[in-house]
Design a protein around this motif. Structure first.
Motif, PDB file in Angstrom:
ATOM      1  N   LEU A  42       0.941  -1.268   0.112  1.00 26.96           N
ATOM      2  CA  LEU A  42       0.097  -0.001   0.176  1.00 26.96           C
ATOM      3  C   LEU A  42       0.845   1.296   0.086  1.00 26.96           C
ATOM      4  CD1 LEU A  42      -1.673   0.095   3.652  1.00 26.96           C
ATOM      5  CD2 LEU A  42       0.581  -0.697   3.128  1.00 26.96           C
ATOM      6  N   LYS A  43       2.230   1.156   0.093  1.00 31.29           N
ATOM      7  CA  LYS A  43       3.106   2.195   0.299  1.00 31.29           C
ATOM      8  C   LYS A  43       3.307   2.723  -1.043  1.00 31.29           C
ATOM      9  CE  LYS A  43       2.881   2.909   4.691  1.00 31.29           C
ATOM     10  NZ  LYS A  43       2.367   3.727   5.258  1.00 31.29           N
ATOM     11  N   ASP A  44       3.302   2.306  -2.183  1.00 33.43           N
ATOM     12  CA  ASP A  44       3.607   2.826  -3.460  1.00 33.43           C
ATOM     13  C   ASP A  44       2.820   4.011  -3.930  1.00 33.43           C
ATOM     14  OD1 ASP A  44       5.255   0.701  -3.982  1.00 33.43           O
ATOM     15  OD2 ASP A  44       4.478   0.127  -5.761  1.00 33.43           O
ATOM     16  N   GLY A  72       9.521  -1.131   6.609  1.00 30.66           N
ATOM     17  CA  GLY A  72       9.800  -2.108   5.492  1.00 30.66           C
ATOM     18  C   GLY A  72       9.117  -1.628   4.175  1.00 30.66           C
ATOM     19  N   ASN A  73       7.762  -1.367   4.251  1.00 31.16           N
ATOM     20  CA  ASN A  73       7.315  -1.378   2.916  1.00 31.16           C
ATOM     21  C   ASN A  73       7.361   0.019   2.480  1.00 31.16           C
ATOM     22  OD1 ASN A  73       6.105  -3.877   2.726  1.00 31.16           O
ATOM     23  ND2 ASN A  73       4.416  -3.430   4.118  1.00 31.16           N
ATOM     24  N   THR A  74       7.316   1.137   3.300  1.00 30.64           N
ATOM     25  CA  THR A  74       7.661   2.578   2.583  1.00 30.64           C
ATOM     26  C   THR A  74       9.297   2.486   2.080  1.00 30.64           C
ATOM     27  OG1 THR A  74       6.113   3.590   4.066  1.00 30.64           O
ATOM     28  CG2 THR A  74       7.572   4.898   2.930  1.00 30.64           C
ATOM     29  N   ALA A 173      -9.141  -1.006   8.551  1.00 28.04           N
ATOM     30  CA  ALA A 173      -7.853  -0.906   7.929  1.00 28.04           C
ATOM     31  C   ALA A 173      -6.916  -1.119   9.055  1.00 28.04           C
ATOM     32  CB  ALA A 173      -7.680   0.090   7.119  1.00 28.04           C
ATOM     33  N   GLY A 174      -5.594  -1.208   8.933  1.00 23.66           N
ATOM     34  CA  GLY A 174      -4.521  -1.095   9.848  1.00 23.66           C
ATOM     35  C   GLY A 174      -4.220   0.259  10.025  1.00 23.66           C
ATOM     36  N   ALA A 175      -3.610   0.465  11.561  1.00 18.41           N
ATOM     37  CA  ALA A 175      -3.089   1.820  11.788  1.00 18.41           C
ATOM     38  C   ALA A 175      -1.562   1.850  11.906  1.00 18.41           C
ATOM     39  CB  ALA A 175      -3.772   2.266  12.972  1.00 18.41           C
ATOM     40  N   GLY A 176      -0.812   1.961  10.892  1.00 20.68           N
ATOM     41  CA  GLY A 176       0.545   2.097  10.930  1.00 20.68           C
ATOM     42  C   GLY A 176       1.045   3.670  11.217  1.00 20.68           C
ATOM     43  N   THR A 177       1.142   4.448   9.962  1.00 19.23           N
ATOM     44  CA  THR A 177       1.046   5.613  10.204  1.00 19.23           C
ATOM     45  C   THR A 177      -0.521   6.533  10.208  1.00 19.23           C
ATOM     46  OG1 THR A 177       0.914   5.961   7.606  1.00 19.23           O
ATOM     47  CG2 THR A 177       3.098   5.903   8.273  1.00 19.23           C
ATOM     48  N   GLY A 178      -1.223   5.756   9.816  1.00 18.06           N
ATOM     49  CA  GLY A 178      -2.690   6.097   9.703  1.00 18.06           C
ATOM     50  C   GLY A 178      -3.178   6.501   8.570  1.00 18.06           C
ATOM     51  N   GLY A 179      -2.040   6.830   7.446  1.00 14.43           N
ATOM     52  CA  GLY A 179      -2.467   7.318   6.181  1.00 14.43           C
ATOM     53  C   GLY A 179      -3.612   6.777   5.559  1.00 14.43           C
ATOM     54  N   THR A 180      -3.747   5.213   5.469  1.00 13.83           N
ATOM     55  CA  THR A 180      -4.856   4.643   4.792  1.00 13.83           C
ATOM     56  C   THR A 180      -6.128   5.079   5.455  1.00 13.83           C
ATOM     57  OG1 THR A 180      -3.217   2.901   4.611  1.00 13.83           O
ATOM     58  CG2 THR A 180      -5.748   2.449   4.025  1.00 13.83           C
ATOM     59  N   LEU A 181      -6.308   4.873   6.772  1.00 17.15           N
ATOM     60  CA  LEU A 181      -7.381   5.305   7.282  1.00 17.15           C
ATOM     61  C   LEU A 181      -7.850   6.663   7.528  1.00 17.15           C
ATOM     62  CD1 LEU A 181      -6.623   2.790  10.525  1.00 17.15           C
ATOM     63  CD2 LEU A 181      -8.900   2.766   9.540  1.00 17.15           C
ATOM     64  N   GLU A 210       3.927  -6.964  11.449  1.00 12.89           N
ATOM     65  CA  GLU A 210       4.790  -5.828  10.934  1.00 12.89           C
ATOM     66  C   GLU A 210       4.000  -4.901  10.154  1.00 12.89           C
ATOM     67  OE1 GLU A 210       8.680  -7.164   9.264  1.00 12.89           O
ATOM     68  OE2 GLU A 210       8.774  -8.839  10.342  1.00 12.89           O
ATOM     69  N   GLY A 211       4.138  -3.611  10.562  1.00 15.30           N
ATOM     70  CA  GLY A 211       3.670  -2.175   9.704  1.00 15.30           C
ATOM     71  C   GLY A 211       2.336  -1.649  10.633  1.00 15.30           C
ATOM     72  N   LEU A 212       2.165  -2.478  11.574  1.00 15.54           N
ATOM     73  CA  LEU A 212       1.027  -1.697  12.650  1.00 15.54           C
ATOM     74  C   LEU A 212       1.614  -1.282  13.525  1.00 15.54           C
ATOM     75  CD1 LEU A 212      -2.042  -4.027  12.335  1.00 15.54           C
ATOM     76  CD2 LEU A 212      -1.193  -2.093  10.689  1.00 15.54           C
ATOM     77  N   PRO A 257       1.000 -10.503   7.618  1.00 13.47           N
ATOM     78  CA  PRO A 257       0.221 -10.732   8.802  1.00 13.47           C
ATOM     79  C   PRO A 257      -0.560  -9.446   9.038  1.00 13.47           C
ATOM     80  CG  PRO A 257       2.532 -10.758   9.425  1.00 13.47           C
ATOM     81  CD  PRO A 257       2.373 -10.868   7.876  1.00 13.47           C
ATOM     82  N   SER A 258      -0.362  -8.346   8.660  1.00 18.86           N
ATOM     83  CA  SER A 258      -1.222  -7.138   9.109  1.00 18.86           C
ATOM     84  C   SER A 258      -2.527  -7.379   8.377  1.00 18.86           C
ATOM     85  CB  SER A 258      -0.738  -5.788   8.608  1.00 18.86           C
ATOM     86  OG  SER A 258      -0.778  -5.549   7.417  1.00 18.86           O
ATOM     87  N   THR A 259      -2.486  -7.782   7.038  1.00 19.08           N
ATOM     88  CA  THR A 259      -3.832  -8.147   6.420  1.00 19.08           C
ATOM     89  C   THR A 259      -4.743  -9.164   7.142  1.00 19.08           C
ATOM     90  OG1 THR A 259      -2.675  -7.988   4.315  1.00 19.08           O
ATOM     91  CG2 THR A 259      -4.654  -9.110   4.208  1.00 19.08           C
ATOM     92  N   GLY A 283      -5.751  -5.681   1.494  1.00 15.62           N
ATOM     93  CA  GLY A 283      -4.669  -6.605   1.546  1.00 15.62           C
ATOM     94  C   GLY A 283      -3.503  -5.522   1.496  1.00 15.62           C
ATOM     95  N   CYS A 284      -2.740  -5.605   2.526  1.00 16.80           N
ATOM     96  CA  CYS A 284      -1.503  -4.512   2.905  1.00 16.80           C
ATOM     97  C   CYS A 284      -0.449  -4.810   2.148  1.00 16.80           C
ATOM     98  CB  CYS A 284      -1.413  -4.408   4.245  1.00 16.80           C
ATOM     99  SG  CYS A 284      -2.785  -3.924   5.221  1.00 16.80           S
ATOM    100  N   ASP A 285       0.060  -6.086   2.006  1.00 15.78           N
ATOM    101  CA  ASP A 285       1.192  -6.491   1.441  1.00 15.78           C
ATOM    102  C   ASP A 285       1.546  -7.605   1.294  1.00 15.78           C
ATOM    103  OD1 ASP A 285       2.191  -7.379   3.926  1.00 15.78           O
ATOM    104  OD2 ASP A 285       4.027  -6.287   4.098  1.00 15.78           O
ATOM    105  N   ARG A 286       2.604  -8.054   0.507  1.00 20.71           N
ATOM    106  CA  ARG A 286       2.604  -9.760  -0.268  1.00 20.71           C
ATOM    107  C   ARG A 286       2.939 -10.432   0.959  1.00 20.71           C
ATOM    108  NH1 ARG A 286       5.008  -7.994  -5.856  1.00 20.71           N
ATOM    109  NH2 ARG A 286       3.427  -6.530  -6.518  1.00 20.71           N
TER     110      ARG A 286
HETATM  111  N1  PMP Z   1       0.275  -2.993   6.817  1.00 24.04           N
HETATM  112  C1  PMP Z   1       1.492  -3.031   6.472  1.00 24.04           C
HETATM  113  C2  PMP Z   1       2.181  -4.180   6.230  1.00 24.04           C
HETATM  114  C3  PMP Z   1       2.277  -1.839   6.616  1.00 24.04           C
HETATM  115  O1  PMP Z   1       3.572  -1.753   6.300  1.00 24.04           O
HETATM  116  C4  PMP Z   1       1.436  -0.569   6.788  1.00 24.04           C
HETATM  117  C5  PMP Z   1       2.236   0.539   6.850  1.00 24.04           C
HETATM  118  N2  PMP Z   1       3.539   0.736   7.732  1.00 24.04           N
HETATM  119  C6  PMP Z   1       0.263  -0.840   7.300  1.00 24.04           C
HETATM  120  C7  PMP Z   1      -0.383  -1.868   7.342  1.00 24.04           C
HETATM  121  C8  PMP Z   1      -0.568   0.322   7.750  1.00 24.04           C
HETATM  122  O2  PMP Z   1      -0.744   1.476   6.952  1.00 24.04           O
HETATM  123  P1  PMP Z   1      -0.807   2.975   7.389  1.00 24.04           P
HETATM  124  O3  PMP Z   1       0.600   3.423   7.393  1.00 24.04           O
HETATM  125  O4  PMP Z   1      -1.378   3.696   6.068  1.00 24.04           O
HETATM  126  O5  PMP Z   1      -1.399   3.221   8.481  1.00 24.04           O
END
Ligand code: PMP
Length: 299
Positions: A42-44, A72-74, A173-181, A210-212, A257-259, A283-286
């Motif tokens: 989702l970071k592309d 990792g994903n960003t 959705a997952g909260a990492g940075t919160g951007g998606t939400l 990872e990512g949350l 696993p965040s998915t 579906g956040c990452d592969r």
């Molecule tokens: N899932 C994964 C695997 C991620 O890498 C991230 C981003 N860190 C998220 C969910 C959450 O996305 P966001 O940063 O938009 O909250």
């Protein structure tokens, strides 16, 4: 002759209904496949949006090294997009993240700085120190850059509204940075949708999801606006991993696993809401990014 570039392949991701993980009487569950963006997450769209915005405004100069803190994903998205556009990049990541992430970034030629796993925010403190040197570095700052939210507002949010014809009762959705939400919630609200917005976080700060971000009060992303969130739910690693395996085995979709963490709650919501309603999840990452972790059972 085709003129499509890798950058053109970012976004416009499919929205897939789950068939076997839902039963009659449940709401429909649709998964927005951000994992199928070219670098695999989702970071592309976030990185493309912020980099191109900074190019237009002149903040990003050709000699700049693009830096950020990432689970990792960003970092992987920056590595790919920096390479495509001819910039150097450097990523700060906790040492606890999967080894696949390190290898993928190295393939795209980024420089990797590993920070201690003892503090879930160590990579953020490290990049903020480096970012003071503005002559050398362009700090992408996914946690604080409004472009993160806007990329999901104009991208994920707009696509979801079009793909569902506005029929979304619940977005999980997952909260990492919160951007998606934040981006999706704002887009749906601005378009008059009364969608319930559910944020997912791990139930502890050493989680392997990872990512949350586990919201323990030590760091709140500056772009995070709790007034947009209807409910915040904590999920255990066990539930996240098991649901991720089910997604692969029952639906043929292999994500990280965040998915699974998000999907577990999306399925609960679909049971509560019942038939005739729609729950959207991400579906956040592969999943290949986690082959070395305990997500994948040993032979
Ligand atoms: N899932 C994964 C695997 C991620 O890498 C991230 C981003 N860190 C998220 C969910 C959450 O996305 P966001 O940063 O938009 O909250």
């Amino acid at each position: 002759m085709t003129t499509t570039t890798v950058l053109d392949m970012i976004g416009s991701t499919p929205l897939i209904p789950l068939r076997r993980m839902t039963q009659p009487g449940m709401a429909a569950v649709l998964i927005k496949m951000e994992a199928w963006n070219p670098s695999g997450s989702l970071k592309d769209r976030v990185v493309k949006y912020i980099v191109e915005d900074a190019e237009r405004s002149g903040l990003l100069k050709p000699h700049h090294i693009i830096i950020d803190a990432s689970s990792g994903n960003t970092g992987i998205a920056i590595a790919m997009i920096a390479t495509l556009k001819g910039y150097r990049s450097r990523i700060y990541m906790p040492e606890t993240k999967s080894v696949e992430r390190r290898k993928i970034m190295r393939m795209w030629g980024t420089e990797l700085v590993l920070t201690t796993g003892a503090d879930q925010n160590s990579h953020i403190w490290a990049v903020e120190e480096a970012a003071k040197d503005t002559a050398t570095f362009f700090y992408l700052n996914q946690n604080g850059n409004e472009g993160n939210v806007l990329s999901h507002y104009f991208g994920t949010g707009a696509e979801l509204l079009a793909q569902t014809h506005g029929d979304i009762d619940c977005f999980v959705a997952g909260a990492g940075t919160g951007g998606t939400l934040m981006g999706v919630a704002r887009y749906l609200r601005d378009h008059g949708r009364p969608t319930q917005i559910v944020a997912i976080e791990p139930d502890n700060s050493h989680s392997k999801i990872e990512g949350l971000l586990h919201f323990d009060g030590t760091f709140i992303p500056p772009i995070w606006d709790p007034s947009l969130i209807s409910e915040q739910v904590r999920v255990s690693d066990e539930v996240a991993f098991e649901t991720t395996r089910r997604l692969a085995r029952e639906e043929g979709i292999f994500c990280g696993p965040s998915t699974g963490a998000i999907l577990a709650v999306a399925l609960d919501k679909a049971r509560q809401l019942g038939e005739g309603h729609t729950v959207v999840t991400v579906g956040c990452d592969r999943g290949e990014r986690y082959l070395s972790t305990k997500l994948v059972p040993e032979e």
